[in-house]
Design an enzyme around this catalytic site. Sequence first.
Site, PDB file in Angstrom:
ATOM      1  N   GLY A  15      25.212 -94.015  47.262  1.00  0.00           N
ATOM      2  CA  GLY A  15      23.968 -94.749  47.104  1.00  0.00           C
ATOM      3  C   GLY A  15      23.991 -95.693  45.915  1.00  0.00           C
ATOM      4  N   TYR A 141      25.967 -77.919  57.280  1.00  0.00           N
ATOM      5  CA  TYR A 141      26.156 -79.341  57.001  1.00  0.00           C
ATOM      6  C   TYR A 141      26.533 -80.090  58.278  1.00  0.00           C
ATOM      7  CZ  TYR A 141      27.632 -83.544  54.502  1.00  0.00           C
ATOM      8  OH  TYR A 141      27.763 -84.833  54.047  1.00  0.00           O
TER       9      TYR A 141
END
Length: 265
Positions: A15, A141
Site C-alpha cells: 500500500g 488466509y
Amino acid sequence: MKAIVLITGATSGIGRATAELLSEKGYQVYGTARTIEEQPKGYTLLAMDVRDTSSVRQAVEAILSREGHIDILINNAGVGITGAIEETPVEALENAFQTNVFGAVRVIQAVLPSMRAQRKGKIINITSVAAYMGLPFRGGYSASKGALMLLTESLRMETEQFGISFCSLAPGDVATDIASRRFHTPAIEGSPYEQYAKALPHMNEDIAKGLPAEALAHSIYHLIEKKAPKVHYVKGKTLERLSILLKKILPSKCFERLLKGHYQL
C-alpha cells in the site's frame, strides 16, 4: 484534472509503495490506516478501519466532499493468519474475513454510487497466490483471499454496465512486515499438528525472501493504465506462478501430494 486514487492499508508494504509511486506519477492519492502517526509526503492519509462501516463511510465522504469524485480504488488492506484450522480460534478467522473480505466489500459499497454517477471507475482487489489453493496451516488466509477473488468476478460482471472495471492482483510472497502483524495460532505442545510448529519459521522466511513491495506497486500502476484489464493477474516468483498452473493441470491427488510434501505432512 488529476485522477483520484483511494488505497486502503497505505502505511506499509504494498500500500505504501503504491501510494508513493502513484503520487510520483501524478495521481492525487488518498491512503488509509487505522491509526495515523504522521502525514507522509506526496499523499494524504485518512483514518479508516475497514471492519467498521461508519469509519469507511466517513473516510470516503471526506474524499468526495474535498475532490468530488473517486476514480480508482485499490483494496489492499489485509491481515495474515496461520494455524491448523482445528486449533485456530473462530474469532481469529472471523477477524481475517472481516478485514480481507467484508472490509473490501464495505469500501466497494461506499465508492460505487459515486463511480456509477460518473459512469467510470477502476477497482483493483489485492488477493494472493494463496487464493488459488487451500494451503495447509494457512487455510483461513487462503479462504478469505479466495472469497475476495470470486467476489471480484461477480462485481466485474455486475458493474460493467456502469463503466466500472474490476480486476484482482494476486501477489506471491512479498517482503513486507506482514509476518510480524499476522495472527499466528500458538504452536501447542503435544498438538497432533506437530508439523505446524516446524512449518511456521519457513513461512516467515518465505516472506522475507519475497518480491519487493515496489515491484507490486509497478504492477498496480500498469493495471491502472490498462484500458481493458482482464479479471485476474498474478505477480510472483516462478515457482509461485507454476503452482497455479500445476493445480489446473494435475490430478487433485497429485497436487495435494506436492503441497503436503512442502509442508511435511
